[in-house]
Design a protein around this motif. Sequence first.
Motif, PDB file in Angstrom:
ATOM      1  N   PHE A 120       0.849  -1.184   0.000  1.00 15.83           N
ATOM      2  CA  PHE A 120       0.000   0.000   0.000  1.00 15.83           C
ATOM      3  C   PHE A 120       0.890   1.241   0.000  1.00 15.83           C
ATOM      4  O   PHE A 120       1.977   1.245   0.570  1.00 15.83           O
ATOM      5  CB  PHE A 120      -0.880   0.043   1.244  1.00 15.83           C
ATOM      6  CG  PHE A 120      -2.022  -0.936   1.238  1.00 15.83           C
ATOM      7  CD1 PHE A 120      -2.060  -2.002   0.357  1.00 15.83           C
ATOM      8  CD2 PHE A 120      -3.070  -0.794   2.126  1.00 15.83           C
ATOM      9  CE1 PHE A 120      -3.117  -2.895   0.355  1.00 15.83           C
ATOM     10  CE2 PHE A 120      -4.136  -1.688   2.141  1.00 15.83           C
ATOM     11  CZ  PHE A 120      -4.156  -2.743   1.250  1.00 15.83           C
TER      12      PHE A 120
ATOM     13  N   PRO B 201      -3.959   4.529   1.273  1.00 15.43           N
ATOM     14  CA  PRO B 201      -4.186   3.078   1.167  1.00 15.43           C
ATOM     15  C   PRO B 201      -4.922   2.629  -0.090  1.00 15.43           C
ATOM     16  O   PRO B 201      -4.783   1.475  -0.499  1.00 15.43           O
ATOM     17  CB  PRO B 201      -5.006   2.769   2.431  1.00 15.43           C
ATOM     18  CG  PRO B 201      -4.659   3.849   3.388  1.00 15.43           C
ATOM     19  CD  PRO B 201      -4.460   5.069   2.546  1.00 15.43           C
TER      20      PRO B 201
ATOM     21  N   SER C 289      -2.418   0.824  -4.367  1.00 13.22           N
ATOM     22  CA  SER C 289      -1.575  -0.311  -4.019  1.00 13.22           C
ATOM     23  C   SER C 289      -0.970  -0.890  -5.297  1.00 13.22           C
ATOM     24  O   SER C 289      -1.441  -0.626  -6.405  1.00 13.22           O
ATOM     25  CB  SER C 289      -2.372  -1.379  -3.267  1.00 13.22           C
ATOM     26  OG  SER C 289      -3.375  -1.931  -4.110  1.00 13.22           O
TER      27      SER C 289
ATOM     28  N   THR D  20      -9.886   2.522   6.797  1.00 13.63           N
ATOM     29  CA  THR D  20      -8.721   1.651   6.749  1.00 13.63           C
ATOM     30  C   THR D  20      -8.302   1.300   8.179  1.00 13.63           C
ATOM     31  O   THR D  20      -8.556   2.061   9.117  1.00 13.63           O
ATOM     32  CB  THR D  20      -7.553   2.317   5.996  1.00 13.63           C
ATOM     33  OG1 THR D  20      -6.471   1.388   5.870  1.00 13.63           O
ATOM     34  CG2 THR D  20      -7.062   3.559   6.720  1.00 13.63           C
TER      35      THR D  20
ATOM     36  N   THR E 197      -3.131  -4.832   6.754  1.00 15.10           N
ATOM     37  CA  THR E 197      -3.919  -3.619   6.535  1.00 15.10           C
ATOM     38  C   THR E 197      -5.100  -3.933   5.628  1.00 15.10           C
ATOM     39  O   THR E 197      -4.956  -4.700   4.666  1.00 15.10           O
ATOM     40  CB  THR E 197      -3.066  -2.508   5.901  1.00 15.10           C
ATOM     41  OG1 THR E 197      -1.990  -2.167   6.782  1.00 15.10           O
ATOM     42  CG2 THR E 197      -3.895  -1.258   5.629  1.00 15.10           C
TER      43      THR E 197
ATOM     44  N   ASN F 187      -8.496  -1.935   3.503  1.00 15.13           N
ATOM     45  CA  ASN F 187      -9.022  -0.650   3.039  1.00 15.13           C
ATOM     46  C   ASN F 187     -10.406  -0.889   2.442  1.00 15.13           C
ATOM     47  O   ASN F 187     -10.561  -1.689   1.516  1.00 15.13           O
ATOM     48  CB  ASN F 187      -8.105  -0.026   1.994  1.00 15.13           C
ATOM     49  CG  ASN F 187      -8.516   1.386   1.641  1.00 15.13           C
ATOM     50  OD1 ASN F 187      -8.267   2.310   2.397  1.00 15.13           O
ATOM     51  ND2 ASN F 187      -9.168   1.562   0.491  1.00 15.13           N
TER      52      ASN F 187
ATOM     53  N   ASN G 133      -3.684  -6.625   2.812  1.00 15.33           N
ATOM     54  CA  ASN G 133      -2.341  -7.176   2.648  1.00 15.33           C
ATOM     55  C   ASN G 133      -1.844  -7.764   3.961  1.00 15.33           C
ATOM     56  O   ASN G 133      -2.430  -7.550   5.027  1.00 15.33           O
ATOM     57  CB  ASN G 133      -1.364  -6.133   2.099  1.00 15.33           C
ATOM     58  CG  ASN G 133      -0.964  -5.083   3.134  1.00 15.33           C
ATOM     59  OD1 ASN G 133      -1.381  -5.111   4.290  1.00 15.33           O
ATOM     60  ND2 ASN G 133      -0.149  -4.132   2.714  1.00 15.33           N
TER      61      ASN G 133
END
Length: 256
Positions: free
Chosen positions: A45, A49, A52, A207, A224, A226, A242
Amino acid sequence: MNKINRRVLVFVLLMAGHYSFAQLPDSSQKEMTFSGSIGITNNAFSIIPLFSLNSPSAIFLLSWRKNRFSIEPDIRLTLDGRKGNMLFWFRYTLIDKQKFSLRVGTHPGYNFALREITENGVTTKITQARRFIASEVVPNYQIKPNWSVGMYYLQGNGLQKDGPRISHFLTLNSSISNIKLSRDVRFQFIPAIYYLYVDGDAGNYFTATGILSHKKAPFTLQSTINQTFRSTIPGNKYFLWNVTLTYDFNQNFVKK
């Protein structure tokens, strides 16, 4: 670059220069810190975010710090090196109190993306580098030792006619750290909501990042997500995630 961003950039550079020279401690010892992290992830990211690389990637976040001023390269590249970005941050902490801090920064940067070109009837993919410059303002308030709330504002400009030209990114975030899962295992949770504007299109997002660490190990495992609430930004992806394995390091140097 628009007039507002030029004024912000000039202000940041002037303030950084003024404070860097005016507030150095009167001491024969000057401490410098070199720190950072190296990570591997299934999907890198960016600071925003929504953007990516959608490929396995390597992440290098480095920081050279002296007093309140720091230089912080931010490099995120796919494993084949064909896509990613390289940012070179210059940051200064204007206010550094026990509970409240205020940081400003600016960076030149490059974004690398694949582009198809056709020559003599043959289509190939090349890596195109686009140049950007951006400025940030980052206030943060410490509610408790392990709980803080903050805001992050980033204004960016593309320096070429193709690709994004003007963007505004505003996020409200919180960080809850040092959550004990066992005697040595800790967890940190960082939720945020943000607004993104890019060349007339906009969106609202949520996020969150979770970070798992061990007190006796230099490695962390983090993930993470989003999620889009509403967006008119072209190419918007409504859900991204991710997982990243990171090695962290920190070294202090004292010059007498």
